[in-house]
Design an enzyme around this catalytic site. Structure first.
Site, mmCIF file in Angstrom:
data_model
loop_
_atom_site.group_PDB
_atom_site.id
_atom_site.type_symbol
_atom_site.label_atom_id
_atom_site.label_comp_id
_atom_site.label_asym_id
_atom_site.label_seq_id
_atom_site.Cartn_x
_atom_site.Cartn_y
_atom_site.Cartn_z
ATOM 1 N N GLU A 46 0.875 -1.173 0.000
ATOM 2 C CA GLU A 46 0.000 0.000 0.000
ATOM 3 C C GLU A 46 0.909 1.219 0.000
ATOM 4 O O GLU A 46 1.587 1.487 0.991
ATOM 5 C CB GLU A 46 -0.913 0.007 1.237
ATOM 6 C CG GLU A 46 -1.982 1.083 1.132
ATOM 7 C CD GLU A 46 -2.592 1.489 2.474
ATOM 8 O OE1 GLU A 46 -3.712 1.989 2.478
ATOM 9 O OE2 GLU A 46 -1.934 1.323 3.520
ATOM 10 N N ASP B 251 -11.225 1.426 2.878
ATOM 11 C CA ASP B 251 -10.934 2.796 3.317
ATOM 12 C C ASP B 251 -11.674 3.869 2.528
ATOM 13 O O ASP B 251 -11.530 5.059 2.830
ATOM 14 C CB ASP B 251 -9.425 3.086 3.188
ATOM 15 C CG ASP B 251 -8.604 2.351 4.230
ATOM 16 O OD1 ASP B 251 -9.117 2.105 5.340
ATOM 17 O OD2 ASP B 251 -7.443 2.016 3.933
HETATM 18 C C1 GLC Z 1 -3.988 1.642 6.000
HETATM 19 C C2 GLC Z 1 -5.256 0.825 6.165
HETATM 20 C C3 GLC Z 1 -6.222 1.595 7.010
HETATM 21 C C4 GLC Z 1 -5.604 1.832 8.355
HETATM 22 C C5 GLC Z 1 -4.228 2.506 8.229
HETATM 23 C C6 GLC Z 1 -3.462 2.435 9.508
HETATM 24 O O1 GLC Z 1 -4.187 2.791 5.293
HETATM 25 O O2 GLC Z 1 -5.772 0.482 4.917
HETATM 26 O O3 GLC Z 1 -7.447 0.944 7.139
HETATM 27 O O4 GLC Z 1 -6.436 2.632 9.134
HETATM 28 O O5 GLC Z 1 -3.428 1.882 7.252
HETATM 29 O O6 GLC Z 1 -3.009 1.137 9.738
#
Ligand code: GLC
Ligand code: CA
Length: 551
Positions: free
Chosen positions: A249, A317
């Protein structure tokens, strides 16, 4: 292009809390996922990515992990997980786990130890700083609001958190922290899981703390900071010992850096980029189509022949794609869900389908702020009230923008709790489960669900849709996204109207050359189609895919 199983695969993201509740306590669980494996198999997907199921105090729904090697009891036991893994493998589904290594919970034993004293052996697993002139070390703001610095009275220092204060960031400069993390990763991979989605990984390196906040992007000082590659290369060494897939991510990573991150020798097999999804401005109703097309094509070209894309329109998200990029009005709901599906499933990359997307689930109208669970949304709501915005307006904004839209329980049937559970679930079921649910769509050959199945099948049967090169056409068009997927033998032409107005087009002469017999493969309108010629018109959200043999 090198062939890999994960390039040919279609993934399905499961948010376990909202997928299926097997024991009727209102919370989805691992045994619920086991129950639905036949459904997933029928859909045609090849792997599931499961959001965190580890032990957690649930400040951020499992993204605050207190023990990486235990399952949270709400979700079941490690034995349940092992059964799930086993059963998934038996039916030919791979299992990808969420790897959260930018931060832990403040209840993790490393942090519990670390905050005991400055001399504690775990102290340096986290990021600590003295106050500066009686103030926090910098003015940086956390992604979930408030300062990134939280004062710890016991030891008289601040610790750093990119997200909530209960999610202290790990210190990637510490050698034994890294070794502990790599050991934990190997432990999971030795269990036989098939890969990881790596959470928030572009945040693991921070900038020099004395630098001021960047007003345009609160996370800029702790997102994709130069030098991060050194950590990521070390991480990759652990991954490389296994035949797995990794998807990072990667917020803040631009298409110019795509190869470094997701090229053939990149840090990950693929990454979730944020450019196309991020275009959706919270204040605006409509996403600018031109910019949306540009973002997608930029990533396609950046990695074509050089790496691999992760394709997605939704996740846990962001609000539902039909509501944001399509139309959730009765008139175009089904058509636009299908059009969006075709638009992204035939791009080059590995598609991820988020639970409920395959039946065209929509945003929810939240009736009160008490129905909202997401921590970030509650903060934003309070901020709006503090700015003098009235409750009704604030609630409407939250309702449209909250990530809880993606987290309402999966709609299996038209019954009271949507067939998700027999009791009131942890988050309200969208009342439109009466019309939008798996059970009724399974019976309806015209449903969004059947359309997804067909598209997935088409990808499977046509290597060109997987490995073929990408070329965008009529890139200046304000409504239509059009692209070719090409191999030596054949070409596919994908033509999608992303707007709720009809759209005229004029194609380059190469498309309509004499003797090119384009065959319509699939479309989301059922009236008979004219043969493809140089000019034509698409109805609102109309989407078509054609194929031609190359002589
Ligand atoms: C990422 C996840 C999200 C989470 C964040 C902190 O962005 O997808 O859901 O709140 O990380 O871990
Ligand atoms: Ca349960």
């Amino acid at each position: 292009m090198e062939k890999k199983w994960w390039k040919e695969a279609v993934g399905y993201q499961i948010y376990p809390r909202s997928f299926k509740d097997s024991n009727n306590d209102g919370i989805g669980d691992l045994n619920g996922i086991r129950e639905k494996l036949p459904y997933l198999k029928e859909l045609g997907i090849d792997f599931i990515w499961i959001n965190p199921v580890y032990e957690s105090p649930n400040v951020d729904n499992g993204y605050d992990i207190s023990n990486y090697q235990e399952v949270l009891s709400e979700f079941g036991t490690m034995a349940d997980f092992d059964c799930l893994l086993d059963e998934a493998h038996q039916v030919g589904l791979k299992v990808i786990m969420d790897l959260v290594i930018n931060h832990t919970s403040d209840q993790h034993e490393w942090f519990v130890e670390a905050r005991k004293s400055k001399e504690n052996p775990y102290r340096d697993y986290y990021i600590w700083h003295d106050s500066v002139n009686g103030e926090p070390p910098s003015d940086w703001v956390a992604i979930f609001g408030g300062s990134v610095w939280e004062f710890d009275e016991e030891t008289n220092q601040y610790y750093f958190h990119a997200f909530a204060k209960e999610q202290p960031d790990l210190n990637w400069e510490n050698e034994s922290l890294k070794q502990d993390v790599f050991r934990m990763i190997s432990w999971w991979l030795d269990k036989g899981i098939d890969g990881f989605r790596i959470d928030a990984i572009s945040h693991i390196k921070k900038d020099a703390f004395h630098l001021p906040i960047d007003a345009k992007n609160v996370a800029a000082r702790y997102q994709n900071i130069s030098g991060i590659g050194e950590y990521l290369k070390e991480l990759k060494q652990t991954f490389d010992r296994y035949d797995i897939m990794t998807v990072g991510e990667a917020s803040g990573v631009s298409a110019e850096e795509a190869e470094e991150w997701a090229g053939d020798d990149g840090y990950f097999d693929m990454i979730f980029e944020f450019e196309h999804i991020g275009l959706w401005k919270k204040e605006e109703e409509q996403v600018p189509i031109r910019s949306f097309k540009q973002a997608l094509s930029r990533w396609q070209y950046a990695l074509d022949g050089k790496g691999w894309n992760a394709l997605y329109m939704e996740n846990h998200d962001v609000p539902r794609s039909v509501s944001v990029f399509g139309s959730d009005n009765e008139e175009y709901r089904v058509i636009s869900a299908k059009g969006l599906a075709m638009m992204y499933l035939f791009l080059q990359g590995t598609p991820f389908i988020y639970q409920g997307q395959e039946i065209g689930m929509t945003n929810m109208k939240f009736a009160s702020i008490n129905e909202i669970d997401a921590l970030d949304s509650k903060h934003i709501y309070q901020d709006m009230l503090a700015q003098g915005i009235d409750e009704q307006t604030a609630l409407e904004t939250i309702s449209r923008t909250t990530r809880d839209n993606a987290r309402t329980p999966m709609q299996w049937t038209d019954s009271e709790y949507g067939g998700f559970s027999e009791t009131q679930p942890w988050l309200t079921v969208n009342p439109n489960t009466k019309e939008i649910n798996v059970e009724s769509q399974l019976q309806d050959p015209q449903s969004v669900l059947h359309f997804y199945r067909q598209l997935i099948q088409l990808r499977k049967e046509n290597e060109t849709l997987i490995y073929g090169g990408f070329t965008e056409l009529i890139s200046d068009h304000e409504q239509i996204y059009a692209y070719l997927r090409t191999t030596k033998e054949e070409q596919f032409f994908i033509l999608v109207n992303l707007s709720d107005q009809s759209a005229d087009y004029q194609l380059p002469s190469s498309i309509s050359e004499k003797g090119k017999a384009w065959e319509l493969i699939i479309s989301n309108y059922d009236q008979p189609q004219e043969p493809l010629t140089g000019v034509g018109r698409l109805a609102p959200f109309e989407a078509r895919t054609y194929r031609v043999q190359v002589k």
